[in-house]
Design an enzyme around this catalytic site. Structure first.
Site, PDB file in Angstrom:
ATOM      1  CG  ASP A 214       1.559   1.005   0.091  1.00  0.00           C
ATOM      2  OD1 ASP A 214       1.651   0.555   1.219  1.00  0.00           O
ATOM      3  OD2 ASP A 214       1.940   0.407  -0.925  1.00  0.00           O
TER       4      ASP A 214
ATOM      5  CG  ASP B 241       6.113   0.048  -3.341  1.00  0.00           C
ATOM      6  OD1 ASP B 241       6.109  -0.207  -2.130  1.00  0.00           O
ATOM      7  OD2 ASP B 241       6.788   0.963  -3.836  1.00  0.00           O
TER       8      ASP B 241
ATOM      9  CB  THR C   3       3.785   7.513  -2.043  1.00  0.00           C
ATOM     10  OG1 THR C   3       4.116   8.307  -0.917  1.00  0.00           O
ATOM     11  CG2 THR C   3       4.375   8.133  -3.295  1.00  0.00           C
TER      12      THR C   3
ATOM     13  CG  ASP D 240       5.803  -3.679   0.973  1.00  0.00           C
ATOM     14  OD1 ASP D 240       5.938  -3.470   2.183  1.00  0.00           O
ATOM     15  OD2 ASP D 240       5.837  -2.776   0.122  1.00  0.00           O
TER      16      ASP D 240
END
Length: 1172
Positions: free
Chosen positions: A433, A755, A435, A759
């Site tokens: 990811d 997260d 962020t 996912d």
């Protein structure tokens, strides 16, 4: 809580009037919650129970000892030792007058006193083996339970007490608590809904129905523990906890009825077998009578079940598990062959020598003497088998993994599945990811566009028109989750705390920068007054909130990705506070000059818009979302900065240097993603790599019929570095495509971070799934293998380092262990064939095999990792566990040790001027000759431990040796133990005390291993290509037929089960059991492994059914809350996904037990008919 829907609402009305009445009965407030008084909390725990499930009583140490004694090899050794011990006291009185053969009749002085020692020593050694095995199992259970408790402590929940939102460990929840629920939560208790916003729950873990259930206070307010919040938010009053909750009742029913269920199942199986047998006998009788019996049934259910079992898919083993299984199988077969051959040769030579060469006639009085010899030979054979299989290997695996897991906790890696640790060492690709993982997840608004002006920093409130300022404050205040807030810093100089969604916190902080206070808005408009909330999901890619204004008008505020919302805007507010039409060319100009400019600087862009509804038109139908969220008026576009973590660029460089490809999979704007990728080093200027959006990715991997083709994926993924605007299904498709690909020659080992709830499939599909410990949902954490407690990419690099260290530690131990085994087996076999006795006695080999293996595994498995581990490429799945360099070291050192041992064995007595120990009679006294052989052999292994520290051809075997205190302590301890054995307790180990000169010779010959090691290292590996054939032998696959045949014979107790394979397979089962103990489906099947309600793993066991379109992964309204999508948009996807029919499937197990309502009277209940 067996009532649902309207029935539940009716029952609540009958008993309490409404939910507020229920709260009154529970002495709690729907808004402020409990007052938090400790006495009140304690009273509630006593009255309604605690929110834990009583754990199953752990196995006692005596039970573990008993289980260790079930090893067939140990039982055989015990029986043989007991027979030897008993027969050692028997000897005919007139033995001198009997002709039992040379060597059988002769008995030296003192043999009567010493004859029993060997049998007793073997019994004592086996007892030590059992104690060590039981202690290892006990310590492993203790470590696993400690890790499991650590994971449980990570599960916290938001509740309201004294009007303040606080986080509590779920075990601290009590009946009457007001719990705040949101997207991704795993509900820890039963409750009744007080307020909700577009709430949908997955109850498949309890009902088996995979459709998401919409929860509403007017239609279905009942919430059950163990279910997952898939969309929306709300608050509930807790009505049942622990064993009284729905999950607890099921667990207790399974736990208490387990024995009965097993007994009942056994009875049914016996009945079925008898029934089948009777049918076969009846058919056979009729056939004998000549009657037509038709076609014989094909073994009925028994064969069908066996066939079904064969067809059942087997979960792929980890890299190390797979290689260890193959190696253990090969070593086990070789060891069994050598031990059997040794016994046959010994017995054959003995019989030929006695009855043919010496011409002895068999008489009954000599039979006990012959039996003693045969028992001795059998013990030698069993001991050869014991030595042949690396006993310390499973212990080394356990120690290395446990040591690494403990250290990884300090490096912010909470390992949930033990085998993920070593699998990560073989990772070839990481899909990360953006962020929070690559960036700091500390978001602030740094640029803004409104009233026709683009501000590169937050403007002064005086520069903003009053109407726009009012709309900004009102819209941000109500259209951000009420659980997101800014905390005042406790100390001067500290940054304000951000609680909740980071993107929403950035917007809330933006209002504070404008010298306004969003809390004033929230105090005036509490969450209960909101008319409708459209929470964020991957379909909407935005969040919208409706509230009622004065004059009965309605206003809708919306925020989300600019490319989505601007297409729904038909107006924009100008500088004078008035609105003007937003034409397509104006929209394109806004996108190009504002949005793309912000994104190119690495900023996340958010569009803020609103729409007014007149009361004269009546109240709109809020369920018609497409007609509601349209014709919007754009208020502003803001750019949010999320700074890159300073350590990330170096971490990515380390990964690339280590042969690991890092890919960014984000839901953010492609320009933002590209800018961050360049900053962190994923992309370099001039690189020929792909940076594409999810929409283009889907178009390029699908054929004309919309089906995904692996060949199309293979054309993209090797060059793909950034996938922007991706949805969770895009992430899963990419991960699956990389894993299934063979375009690079060997199967890739993929790690993935995630997260969000959606996912889960990607985390499950990946070889190693990393969940975010801070921003991750409960569902993502349950689906993961490792939890990053700091959400930091550099922690993944540390996991790679520790994983490679585990792999190298096992290789180091193998190099040492196999050298010992090759030499010991060769010496025992050759000595037995030539001298009719093993130079290394059974008890001596047990000492070498048990004590030294245990010490060596502890010493070599606790080597700390170094940065050098990241200077080479991953091993990969196809590379043998034993490399050419390792094989060179094993054979090279084995040659040196064999030369020394055989020299001492056959000419040592002449060199050292001592009596020969060869051809000694049964129960003869120990000799200095054989003691020197044994002592030299042990000292060579001690010095060879230093050589085993290096497996890649390094010369400096002492590098950093003093930094490993465990290694130094074990070397010193082994030397002291060997000195004690030889000089103090020699009789037990068939030894005699040695003088100083003899000790110096032993030490000199042992030290020679270090000098010989330098010579071995000087031999180039390129000269030893012929060793590759030997290495391939250790990597031969165990075919299905062999495996099935082996399992069948094991069930029928027709195979000689050697101890090494038994232990290694047990180790692998421990890994799997540990994994199942922490994952969801295990809790339903084996509730005894659950120590709390949070361990009732109701999380979905994601199974991907790619070829069969069933229930889509994401349906309308499913996904993250808005803030999650904007904050962690890379996971949730703010771009378009694939067609619903091709999306991945989530399937969950259905509980196998009956309705828990039968135990209703046994549990305290607040509502009649409701099991609490």
């Amino acid at each position: 809580m067996e009532l649902r829907g309207l029935e539940a609402i009716t029952k609540i009305k009958e008993c309490y009037g409404d939910v507020n009445g229920l709260c009154t009965r529970l002495k709690t407030a729907p808004i402020k919650g409990l007052d938090g008084d400790p006495d009140d909390i304690e009273r509630r725990k006593l009255e309604f129970g605690e929110n834990i499930i009583p754990p199953k009583k752990p196995k006692s140490f005596l039970m573990l000892v008993w289980e260790a004694l079930q090893d067939v090899t140990l039982v055989i050794l015990l029986v043989a030792a007991a027979i030897s011990f008993s027969l050692s006291f028997y000897y005919p009185q007139d033995t001198e007058n009997l002709n039992c053969g040379l060597g059988a009749s002769k008995r030296e002085d003192g043999e009567e006193e010493a004859g029993w020692i060997e049998g007793a020593a073997i019994l004592l050694s086996v007892f030590c083996v059992v104690l060590v095995a039981a202690f290892n199992d006990w310590s492993k259970e203790k470590q696993f339970n400690s890790l499991k408790n650590r994971i449980e402590q990570e599960h916290k929940f938001n509740v309201v007490r004294k009007g303040e939102v606080i986080q509590l460990n779920v075990s601290e929840l009590v009946v009457g608590d007001i719990a705040l629920i949101k997207y991704g939560d795993l509900l820890p208790a039963d409750g009744v809904l007080i307020q909700s916003n577009d709430l949908k729950v997955d109850e498949s873990s309890l009902t088996g129905e995979s459709d998401h259930v919409k929860k509403d206070i007017h239609k279905d307010p009942m919430l059950l523990s163990g279910t997952h919040v898939m969309e929306g938010s709300g608050r509930m009053v807790v009505t049942a906890v622990g064993v009284n909750s729905q999950t607890g009742i099921i667990l207790m029913l399974i736990g208490t009825g387990e024995g009965e269920v097993v007994d009942e199942t056994s009875k049914k199986e016996d009945e079925q077998k008898n029934k089948t047998k009777d049918k076969k006998e009846e058919a056979e009788d009729r056939r004998k009578k000549g009657e037509d019996v038709g076609e014989m049934p094909a073994l009925n259910e028994e064969e069908e079940a066996a066939n079904d079992k064969k067809k059942a898919p087997v979960k792929e083993k980890s890299v190390l598990q797979e290689k260890l299984t193959k190696l253990a199988w090969q070593i086990g077969k070789a060891g069994l062959f050598m031990s059997t051959l040794t016994v046959i040769i010994l017995i054959t030579r003995f019989l030929i020598d006695i009855f043919w060469v010496q011409g002895v006639v068999l008489i009954p009085e000599c039979v006990p003497i012959y039996v003693q010899f045969l028992v001795k030979f059998f013990i030698i054979g069993v001991t050869v088998l014991v030595v042949a299989v690396p006993e310390g290997l499973p212990l080394a695996v356990t120690i290395s993994l446990a040591y690494s897991v403990k250290k990884m906790m300090k490096d912010n890696n909470l390992v949930r599945h033990l085998d993920a640790c070593e699998t990560m060492g073989n990772a070839t690709a990481i899909c990360s990811d953006k962020t929070g993982t690559l960036t700091m997840n500390r978001m602030t608004v740094v640029q803004a566009y409104f009233a026709g002006h683009h501000y590169n920093k937050v403007p002064s409130p005086d520069l903003i028109p009053a109407k726009i300022l009012d709309l900004l404050i009102l819209g941000i205040g109500v259209n951000c989750g009420y659980t997101s807030k800014i905390m005042v810093p406790e100390k001067d100089g500290e940054l304000p705390g951000q609680i909740g969604n980071k993107t929403e916190c950035a917007l809330l902080g933006f209002t504070l920068d404008l010298q306004q206070d969003y809390r004033t808005v929230r105090n005036r408009i509490p969450e209960e007054k909101l008319v409708k909330v459209y929470t964020f999901n991957s379909v909407r890619k935005s969040m919208s909130t409706v509230l009622k204004t004065e004059g009965c008008n309605y206003v809708l505020f919306s925020k989300g990705a600019p490319e989505i919302l601007l297409n729904k805007c038909c107006k924009i507010i100008t500088g004078g506070g008035k609105t003007k039409t937003l034409r397509p060319k104006d929209r394109d100009a806004l996108m190009k000059k504002v949005v793309e400019t912000m994104a190119s600087e690495g900023l996340r862009t958010i569009c803020l818009a609103f729409r007014e509804f007149s009361a004269r038109d009546g109240e709109p139908d809020w369920d018609k979302e497409a007609h509601i969220i349209t014709d919007l008026t754009c208020i502003a576009v803001v750019g949010i900065e999320d700074p890159l973590r300073p350590e990330v660029p170096n971490a990515i460089r380390m990964c690339q240097r280590a042969g690991i490809t890092v890919r960014m999979v984000t839901g953010d704007n492609i320009n933002t993603a590209r800018a961050i990728a360049i900053k962190c080093g994923i992309l370099q200027p001039g690189d020929d790599f792909l940076c594409i959006e999810g929409k283009e990715f889907n178009q390029r991997i699908r054929n004309k019929l919309g089906k995904i083709e692996q060949q199309r994926i293979d054309e993209i993924w090797p060059k793909l570095r950034v996938l922007a605007r991706s949805s969770p299904s895009d992430k899963h498709t990419l991960v699956k495509g990389i894993i299934d690909s063979t375009v690079l020659g060997e199967r890739q080992v993929v790690a993935v971070t995630g997260d969000g709830t959606n996912d889960g499939p990607a985390l499950k599909k990946a070889d190693v799934g990393f969940a975010m410990g801070i921003a991750g949902t409960d569902v993502a954490k349950e689906a993961s293998d490792i939890i990053l407690t700091d959400d930091n990419f550099s922690s993944i690099v540390k996991a790679v380092m520790w994983g490679r260290n585990v792999y190298d530690s096992i290789s180091k131990f193998l190099q040492f262990q196999l050298t010992v085994n090759v030499v010991a087996v060769t010496v025992a076999f050759t000595g037995a064939c030539i001298t009719q006795d093993s130079p290394l006695k059974a008890v001596q080999m047990l000492w070498v095999n048990l004590i030294m293996d245990t010490f060596a595994s502890l010493a070599l498995a606790t080597e700390p990792p170094t940065d050098a581990l990241l200077l080479r490429n991953p091993y990969g799945r196809n590379k043998p566990l034993i490399s050419r360099t390792m094989m060179k070291n094993i054979l090279g050192h084995a040659i040196y040790q064999l030369i020394i041992v055989f020299t001492l064995l056959f000419v040592g007595e002449k060199m050292l001027h001592i009596d020969s120990g060869r051809n000694a009679p049964l129960h003869a006294q120990p000799s200095a000759h054989y003691t020197i052989v044994f002592n030299t052999f042990v000292l060579m292994q001690i010095f060879n431990e230093f050589n085993a520290r290096k497996i890649h051809g390094e010369r400096n075997v002492f590098e950093s040796v003093f930094k490993n205190r465990i290694f130094c302590s074990i070397i010193l301890g082994t030397i002291v133990a060997q000195l004690t054995i030889v000089q103090c307790v020699g009789n037990l180990f068939s030894c005699v005390g040695l003088d100083l000169e003899q000790w110096l010779w032993c030490i000199f010959l042992g030290f020679g291993s270090l000098l010989w090691g330098q010579l071995v290292s000087s031999v180039p590996d390129s000269w030893l290509k012929f060793l590759d054939k030997m290495i391939e032998c250790t990597q031969q696959e165990v075919t299905e037929d062999e495996t099935d045949h082996k399992e069948m014979e094991l069930r029928e107790n027709k195979v000689y089960r050697w101890r090494g394979i038994h232990r290694i397979e047990a180790q692998i089962r421990v890994m799997k059991a540990f994994r199942d103990g922490l994952t969801v489906t295990r809790s339903l099947d084996s509730p005894e492994s659950s120590s709390s309600i949070h361990n009732f793993s109701t999380t979905q066991d994601f199974q991907m059914e790619d070829s069969v379109p069933q229930i889509p992964l994401m349906v309308e309204g499913e996904g993250e809350d808005e803030g999650k999508g904007e904050d962690k948009g890379e996971d949730k996807g703010e771009g378009e996904g694939p067609p619903p029919t091709d999306r991945s499937i989530i399937s969950t197990p259905r509980p196998t037990n009956g309705s828990p309502s039968s135990n209703q009277e046994n549990h305290p209940s607040l509502l009649p008919g409701y099991v609490m």
